[in-house]
Design a protein around this motif. Structure first.
Motif, PDB file in Angstrom:
ATOM      1  N   LEU A  52       0.829  -1.210   0.000  1.00  0.00           N
ATOM      2  CA  LEU A  52       0.000   0.000   0.000  1.00  0.00           C
ATOM      3  C   LEU A  52       0.861   1.257   0.000  1.00  0.00           C
ATOM      4  O   LEU A  52       0.562   2.240  -0.699  1.00  0.00           O
ATOM      5  CB  LEU A  52      -0.922  -0.006   1.224  1.00  0.00           C
ATOM      6  N   ALA A  53       1.932   1.255   0.778  1.00  0.00           N
ATOM      7  CA  ALA A  53       2.823   2.414   0.808  1.00  0.00           C
ATOM      8  C   ALA A  53       3.481   2.635  -0.550  1.00  0.00           C
ATOM      9  O   ALA A  53       3.633   3.775  -1.005  1.00  0.00           O
ATOM     10  CB  ALA A  53       3.892   2.219   1.889  1.00  0.00           C
ATOM     11  N   PHE A  54       3.844   1.549  -1.213  1.00  0.00           N
ATOM     12  CA  PHE A  54       4.468   1.669  -2.536  1.00  0.00           C
ATOM     13  C   PHE A  54       3.493   2.241  -3.556  1.00  0.00           C
ATOM     14  O   PHE A  54       3.883   2.980  -4.463  1.00  0.00           O
ATOM     15  CB  PHE A  54       4.971   0.301  -2.990  1.00  0.00           C
ATOM     16  N   VAL A  55       2.206   1.937  -3.399  1.00  0.00           N
ATOM     17  CA  VAL A  55       1.198   2.477  -4.311  1.00  0.00           C
ATOM     18  C   VAL A  55       1.168   4.006  -4.241  1.00  0.00           C
ATOM     19  O   VAL A  55       0.927   4.688  -5.245  1.00  0.00           O
ATOM     20  CB  VAL A  55      -0.191   1.879  -4.001  1.00  0.00           C
ATOM     21  N   LEU A  56       1.425   4.574  -3.064  1.00  0.00           N
ATOM     22  CA  LEU A  56       1.466   6.033  -2.946  1.00  0.00           C
ATOM     23  C   LEU A  56       2.600   6.616  -3.789  1.00  0.00           C
ATOM     24  O   LEU A  56       2.443   7.670  -4.428  1.00  0.00           O
ATOM     25  CB  LEU A  56       1.646   6.435  -1.477  1.00  0.00           C
ATOM     26  N   ILE A  57       3.741   5.934  -3.807  1.00  0.00           N
ATOM     27  CA  ILE A  57       4.857   6.377  -4.654  1.00  0.00           C
ATOM     28  C   ILE A  57       4.468   6.265  -6.124  1.00  0.00           C
ATOM     29  O   ILE A  57       4.711   7.182  -6.926  1.00  0.00           O
ATOM     30  CB  ILE A  57       6.109   5.525  -4.353  1.00  0.00           C
ATOM     31  N   LEU A  58       3.858   5.157  -6.483  1.00  0.00           N
ATOM     32  CA  LEU A  58       3.426   4.965  -7.868  1.00  0.00           C
ATOM     33  C   LEU A  58       2.412   6.026  -8.278  1.00  0.00           C
ATOM     34  O   LEU A  58       2.429   6.510  -9.414  1.00  0.00           O
ATOM     35  CB  LEU A  58       2.823   3.570  -8.027  1.00  0.00           C
ATOM     36  N   ALA A  59       1.531   6.395  -7.346  1.00  0.00           N
ATOM     37  CA  ALA A  59       0.517   7.404  -7.650  1.00  0.00           C
ATOM     38  C   ALA A  59       1.161   8.742  -7.970  1.00  0.00           C
ATOM     39  O   ALA A  59       0.728   9.457  -8.899  1.00  0.00           O
ATOM     40  CB  ALA A  59      -0.448   7.539  -6.475  1.00  0.00           C
ATOM     41  N   ALA A  60       2.203   9.113  -7.215  1.00  0.00           N
ATOM     42  CA  ALA A  60       2.895  10.381  -7.462  1.00  0.00           C
ATOM     43  C   ALA A  60       3.568  10.375  -8.836  1.00  0.00           C
ATOM     44  O   ALA A  60       3.485  11.362  -9.588  1.00  0.00           O
ATOM     45  CB  ALA A  60       3.920  10.637  -6.365  1.00  0.00           C
ATOM     46  N   LEU A  61       4.218   9.262  -9.181  1.00  0.00           N
ATOM     47  CA  LEU A  61       4.866   9.169 -10.493  1.00  0.00           C
ATOM     48  C   LEU A  61       3.834   9.185 -11.620  1.00  0.00           C
ATOM     49  O   LEU A  61       4.032   9.837 -12.651  1.00  0.00           O
ATOM     50  CB  LEU A  61       5.707   7.898 -10.563  1.00  0.00           C
ATOM     51  N   THR A  62       2.736   8.478 -11.417  1.00  0.00           N
ATOM     52  CA  THR A  62       1.675   8.456 -12.429  1.00  0.00           C
ATOM     53  C   THR A  62       1.109   9.845 -12.651  1.00  0.00           C
ATOM     54  O   THR A  62       0.871  10.263 -13.801  1.00  0.00           O
ATOM     55  CB  THR A  62       0.551   7.490 -12.009  1.00  0.00           C
ATOM     56  N   ALA A  63       0.888  10.582 -11.571  1.00  0.00           N
ATOM     57  CA  ALA A  63       0.362  11.945 -11.690  1.00  0.00           C
ATOM     58  C   ALA A  63       1.318  12.841 -12.474  1.00  0.00           C
ATOM     59  O   ALA A  63       0.889  13.646 -13.316  1.00  0.00           O
ATOM     60  CB  ALA A  63       0.122  12.526 -10.300  1.00  0.00           C
ATOM     61  N   ALA A  64       2.619  12.695 -12.230  1.00  0.00           N
ATOM     62  CA  ALA A  64       3.609  13.517 -12.928  1.00  0.00           C
ATOM     63  C   ALA A  64       3.609  13.230 -14.428  1.00  0.00           C
ATOM     64  O   ALA A  64       3.626  14.154 -15.254  1.00  0.00           O
ATOM     65  CB  ALA A  64       4.994  13.267 -12.342  1.00  0.00           C
TER      66      ALA A  64
END
Length: 346
Positions: free
Chosen positions: A263-275
């Motif tokens: 779940l914590a890694f998904v937050l990192i992925l979300a930030a990269l996806t948004a960028a």
């Protein structure tokens, strides 16, 4: 009655009940979220549930056919325009690895498990590669299952809340409105593409094989519509079951360690996806919804479903996911050797 068959029938009944509850409550994506939620809860409380095996694999052919039917001469003509964002996919994958591997190492995972936990490929592929390399298979399974689960939950919320998308797109015509000749072509494409793809060793054969065959039929003017809505809803139900049953047998220790790490890694992925979504949108290549779906690192089947219900350009979205998955499958093991990633001692 064999116990595994009894478990599958009980799981199917549970999934149908979940879909019915979600439909009655007018919740989004009832045929996906209803079965997924019901099976997840059942798995966490220790109920005897089991995945659908080859039936679930067969259901993926429906999505492959749906994508292939969306590949038209117009889509082919827009490939040069799509290339402007496709070239960003290798950069995206590299950044995920550069951030993800140290992230999992800091959480205490060994080098091989950290490497394959960070790679944004398919669950089965990353678990298989990790197992061969000596990784913690249970950790990989739960981390990637959590990635897929969280993305399936979060992506629709972002699409509706941030980008104003609706999830009521026409996923397909009713069965009664689809010509019998086209149903026959699509059924043949599903079977030939799936089994032919497996015979030649095509990765993701259940989706990619039918997609390739149906795309050829579409370009030849023999297929003009997607599979009927009932078929796509069935595929959603089976995908929901598949996600939920990944948590069968999970322990409290695994919930605290593996699932929370995922779940914590998904937050990192979300930030990269948004960028990357912002970059592609500013470049004028695609709408925010399509750019977001193209770079959200979920599984092929799950992202196909979300693109369908959002009414997005399937060709654009799936081209980016295919590029990502091919890069990871071909590159992750090679890069692991070049980087000196080794299995833990003992």
């Amino acid at each position: 009655m064999p116990s595994h068959l009894a478990k599958r029938l009980a799981t199917l009944a549970l999934a149908l009940a979940g879909a019915a509850v979600f439909h009655a409550a007018h919740l989004p994506l009832p045929f996906l979220f209803g079965p997924m939620s019901a099976c997840l809860i059942a798995a966490l409380v220790g109920a005897p549930i089991k995945g659908m095996g080859q039936v679930s694999v067969a259901a993926r052919t429906i999505l492959g056919v749906a994508v292939g039917a969306s590949i038209t001469p117009d889509v082919i003509g827009r490939l040069p325009q799509m290339a402007g964002s496709v070239v960003l996919v290798p950069v995206y994958v590299a950044l995920i690895g550069l951030v993800g591997v140290p992230f999992f190492r800091r959480l205490g995972f060994d080098p091989v498990t950290s490497w394959y936990a960070a790679m944004p490929g398919g669950l089965q592929d990353m678990v298989s590669f990790g197992q061969e390399a000596g990784a913690d298979v249970r950790a990989l399974s739960l981390i990637h299952a959590t990635r897929v689960f969280a993305i399936v939950i979060v992506v629709p919320l972002i699409m509706t809340g941030l980008y104003g998308a609706t999830l009521t797109g026409a996923i397909g015509a009713p069965l009664r409105d689809v010509p019998l000749s086209e149903l026959a072509w699509m059924a043949a494409a599903a079977l030939i593409g799936w089994k032919g793809g497996e015979r030649i060793g095509l990765f993701g054969a259940a989706i990619l094989g039918p997609m390739i065959v149906t795309a050829a039929l579409s370009l030849a003017g023999l297929v003009h519509v997607r599979p009927p809505a009932e078929a796509i809803q069935t595929a959603q139900l089976l995908i929901g079951i598949g996600i939920g049953v990944q948590y069968v047998g999970v322990t409290l220790r695994e919930l605290r360690s593996f699932v929370l790490s995922g779940l914590a890694f998904v937050l990192i992925l979300a930030a990269l996806t948004a960028a990357f979504t912002e970059a592609v949108t500013l470049m004028g290549i695609a709408s925010p919804v399509e750019a977001f779906l193209a770079f959200a690192p979920g599984g092929q089947a799950e992202m196909t479903v979300l693109a369908l219900v959002a009414g997005a350009d399937l060709g654009f979205v799936i081209l980016h996911h295919l590029t990502r998955i091919v890069l990871v499958i071909l590159g992750a093991p090679v890069a692991a050797r070049l980087m000196g990633v080794t299995k833990p001692r003992g």
